[in-house]
Design a protein around this motif. Sequence first.
Motif, PDB file in Angstrom:
ATOM      1  N   SER A  31       2.627  23.950  15.292  1.00  0.00           N
ATOM      2  CA  SER A  31       2.871  22.995  14.204  1.00  0.00           C
ATOM      3  C   SER A  31       1.929  21.806  14.329  1.00  0.00           C
ATOM      4  O   SER A  31       1.399  21.547  15.410  1.00  0.00           O
ATOM      5  CB  SER A  31       4.323  22.497  14.273  1.00  0.00           C
ATOM      6  OG  SER A  31       5.215  23.592  14.160  1.00  0.00           O
ATOM      7  N   GLY A  32       1.746  21.097  13.234  1.00  0.00           N
ATOM      8  CA  GLY A  32       0.917  19.890  13.247  1.00  0.00           C
ATOM      9  C   GLY A  32      -0.306  20.048  12.349  1.00  0.00           C
ATOM     10  O   GLY A  32      -0.407  20.993  11.556  1.00  0.00           O
ATOM     11  N   SER A  33      -1.260  19.122  12.520  1.00  0.00           N
ATOM     12  CA  SER A  33      -2.422  19.088  11.616  1.00  0.00           C
ATOM     13  C   SER A  33      -3.634  19.834  12.162  1.00  0.00           C
ATOM     14  O   SER A  33      -4.647  19.948  11.476  1.00  0.00           O
ATOM     15  CB  SER A  33      -2.800  17.626  11.342  1.00  0.00           C
ATOM     16  OG  SER A  33      -3.166  16.999  12.569  1.00  0.00           O
ATOM     17  N   THR A  34      -3.546  20.347  13.373  1.00  0.00           N
ATOM     18  CA  THR A  34      -4.682  21.105  13.939  1.00  0.00           C
ATOM     19  C   THR A  34      -4.507  22.602  13.719  1.00  0.00           C
ATOM     20  O   THR A  34      -5.465  23.323  13.451  1.00  0.00           O
ATOM     21  CB  THR A  34      -4.843  20.794  15.446  1.00  0.00           C
ATOM     22  OG1 THR A  34      -4.887  19.377  15.634  1.00  0.00           O
ATOM     23  CG2 THR A  34      -6.098  21.418  16.012  1.00  0.00           C
ATOM     24  N   ASP A  88      -1.185  26.250  19.735  1.00  0.00           N
ATOM     25  CA  ASP A  88      -0.449  25.101  19.211  1.00  0.00           C
ATOM     26  C   ASP A  88      -1.213  23.816  19.524  1.00  0.00           C
ATOM     27  O   ASP A  88      -2.107  23.796  20.379  1.00  0.00           O
ATOM     28  CB  ASP A  88       0.944  25.066  19.861  1.00  0.00           C
ATOM     29  CG  ASP A  88       1.955  24.261  19.053  1.00  0.00           C
ATOM     30  OD1 ASP A  88       3.155  24.354  19.361  1.00  0.00           O
ATOM     31  OD2 ASP A  88       1.537  23.520  18.138  1.00  0.00           O
ATOM     32  N   GLY A  89      -0.855  22.770  18.809  1.00  0.00           N
ATOM     33  CA  GLY A  89      -1.469  21.461  19.062  1.00  0.00           C
ATOM     34  C   GLY A  89      -0.742  20.743  20.189  1.00  0.00           C
ATOM     35  O   GLY A  89       0.162  21.292  20.822  1.00  0.00           O
ATOM     36  N   ALA A  90      -1.132  19.502  20.409  1.00  0.00           N
ATOM     37  CA  ALA A  90      -0.454  18.666  21.412  1.00  0.00           C
ATOM     38  C   ALA A  90      -0.688  17.202  21.073  1.00  0.00           C
ATOM     39  O   ALA A  90      -1.678  16.836  20.432  1.00  0.00           O
ATOM     40  CB  ALA A  90      -0.983  18.964  22.818  1.00  0.00           C
ATOM     41  N   ASP A  91       0.243  16.361  21.507  1.00  0.00           N
ATOM     42  CA  ASP A  91       0.083  14.922  21.294  1.00  0.00           C
ATOM     43  C   ASP A  91      -0.754  14.286  22.391  1.00  0.00           C
ATOM     44  O   ASP A  91      -1.423  13.265  22.175  1.00  0.00           O
ATOM     45  CB  ASP A  91       1.474  14.264  21.236  1.00  0.00           C
ATOM     46  CG  ASP A  91       2.274  14.820  20.071  1.00  0.00           C
ATOM     47  OD1 ASP A  91       1.777  14.730  18.928  1.00  0.00           O
ATOM     48  OD2 ASP A  91       3.346  15.399  20.313  1.00  0.00           O
ATOM     49  N   LYS A 101       4.439  17.146  23.631  1.00  0.00           N
ATOM     50  CA  LYS A 101       4.516  17.736  22.293  1.00  0.00           C
ATOM     51  C   LYS A 101       5.813  17.290  21.638  1.00  0.00           C
ATOM     52  O   LYS A 101       6.744  16.871  22.319  1.00  0.00           O
ATOM     53  CB  LYS A 101       4.456  19.264  22.366  1.00  0.00           C
ATOM     54  CG  LYS A 101       3.040  19.795  22.615  1.00  0.00           C
ATOM     55  CD  LYS A 101       2.985  21.331  22.674  1.00  0.00           C
ATOM     56  CE  LYS A 101       3.509  21.950  21.421  1.00  0.00           C
ATOM     57  NZ  LYS A 101       2.826  21.455  20.195  1.00  0.00           N
ATOM     58  N   GLY A 102       5.847  17.384  20.295  1.00  0.00           N
ATOM     59  CA  GLY A 102       7.040  16.952  19.575  1.00  0.00           C
ATOM     60  C   GLY A 102       6.772  15.795  18.641  1.00  0.00           C
ATOM     61  O   GLY A 102       7.667  15.248  18.020  1.00  0.00           O
ATOM     62  N   GLY A 103       5.486  15.443  18.517  1.00  0.00           N
ATOM     63  CA  GLY A 103       5.131  14.375  17.570  1.00  0.00           C
ATOM     64  C   GLY A 103       5.584  14.717  16.154  1.00  0.00           C
ATOM     65  O   GLY A 103       5.875  13.847  15.355  1.00  0.00           O
ATOM     66  N   GLY A 104       5.661  16.057  15.913  1.00  0.00           N
ATOM     67  CA  GLY A 104       6.149  16.491  14.594  1.00  0.00           C
ATOM     68  C   GLY A 104       7.569  17.034  14.659  1.00  0.00           C
ATOM     69  O   GLY A 104       8.022  17.746  13.769  1.00  0.00           O
ATOM     70  N   ALA A 105       8.239  16.775  15.760  1.00  0.00           N
ATOM     71  CA  ALA A 105       9.667  17.119  15.945  1.00  0.00           C
ATOM     72  C   ALA A 105       9.925  18.621  15.984  1.00  0.00           C
ATOM     73  O   ALA A 105      11.018  19.080  15.668  1.00  0.00           O
ATOM     74  CB  ALA A 105      10.521  16.474  14.846  1.00  0.00           C
ATOM     75  N   CYS A 106       8.894  19.382  16.426  1.00  0.00           N
ATOM     76  CA  CYS A 106       9.042  20.845  16.451  1.00  0.00           C
ATOM     77  C   CYS A 106       9.130  21.408  17.867  1.00  0.00           C
ATOM     78  O   CYS A 106       8.991  22.621  18.072  1.00  0.00           O
ATOM     79  CB  CYS A 106       7.865  21.493  15.725  1.00  0.00           C
ATOM     80  SG  CYS A 106       7.738  21.052  13.992  1.00  0.00           S
ATOM     81  N   GLU A 110       8.592  25.296  19.405  1.00  0.00           N
ATOM     82  CA  GLU A 110       7.250  25.398  20.001  1.00  0.00           C
ATOM     83  C   GLU A 110       7.339  25.831  21.454  1.00  0.00           C
ATOM     84  O   GLU A 110       6.564  26.674  21.922  1.00  0.00           O
ATOM     85  CB  GLU A 110       6.537  24.051  19.898  1.00  0.00           C
ATOM     86  CG  GLU A 110       6.123  23.703  18.478  1.00  0.00           C
ATOM     87  CD  GLU A 110       5.556  22.311  18.380  1.00  0.00           C
ATOM     88  OE1 GLU A 110       6.064  21.393  19.050  1.00  0.00           O
ATOM     89  OE2 GLU A 110       4.585  22.127  17.626  1.00  0.00           O
ATOM     90  N   LYS A 128      -6.667  13.472  22.338  1.00  0.00           N
ATOM     91  CA  LYS A 128      -5.505  13.937  23.113  1.00  0.00           C
ATOM     92  C   LYS A 128      -5.852  14.239  24.568  1.00  0.00           C
ATOM     93  O   LYS A 128      -4.970  14.565  25.348  1.00  0.00           O
ATOM     94  CB  LYS A 128      -4.928  15.199  22.460  1.00  0.00           C
ATOM     95  CG  LYS A 128      -4.791  15.162  20.941  1.00  0.00           C
ATOM     96  CD  LYS A 128      -3.973  14.010  20.438  1.00  0.00           C
ATOM     97  CE  LYS A 128      -3.762  14.039  18.924  1.00  0.00           C
ATOM     98  NZ  LYS A 128      -2.880  15.132  18.483  1.00  0.00           N
TER      99      LYS A 128
END
Length: 260
Positions: A31-34, A88-91, A101-106, A110, A128
Amino acid sequence: MAVISDAKRLAAYAAVDEHVKPQHKVIGIGSGSTVPYVVERLCQPPHNNSNSDRWYIPTGFQSKELIVKAGLNLGDVDQFPTIDVTIDGADEVDDELNAIKGGGACQLREKVLAEAATHFIIVADSRKDSKILGHAWKQGVPIEVAPFAWAKVFVNLQKMGCENPALRMGKMKAGPVVTDNGNFVIDAVFSESYMRDPAELLHRIKMLTGVLEVGLFVGMAEAAYFGYPDGTVLARWQDGRRQKVDASKGLEIAAQGKKV
Ligand SMILES: O=C(CO)[C@H](O)[C@H](O)COP(=O)(O)O
């Protein structure tokens, strides 16, 4: 190269080209923008040739929409409890490839897909890439909690030394953010002394009754790809190897406008 989105795209393209093989039939999508760039690359040659008998597993609503809109076969983790590759992405990612991870609450879904995967790969822009968690990501560790228990967990976190835990509130919604699983998220900032040992911190938080999942992915990622504004991609492996990856193929494909 100027924009962050190009850096994300190059990291995603490099990771897909390196880690998704034709024989891989079950792919976890983060999830996320990447991650949209991960799906974009998977819909391009040569990867698209393998999609007819491949299943794609989402990590939440956004991820599901990405899969469906790209016309890929949608599966779920209860059908496919073993996944070949999850990307997956990462914060934020530290020197040992531990991630916030979890910046998008997923983070709950994930982490399930990361753990179910034979290969878990992170893709991100260079912002990051950290040495110690918390150095760049200042919003705290995202913690998914059962709604009825949030205040109790909040107090527990304060007793652990977290000075200002915050129940994550909606922006265009009165009240707290509700995850895809119907739960709340508490963001908890911890001091560097805690963040230097993410395994210990993860364990202590996870043991608080009412906590469903913690946005600390410790010892899970096999590799992480960071796209830099100068058009280069840095790959880091869990064994400490670091390597500049040739991202020219990704640039060529992107320039040809072969977007989904
Ligand atoms: O953990 C996540 C969502 O819960 C995302 O993967 C993380 O927030 C990174 O997102 P982006 O790729 O937009 O930087």
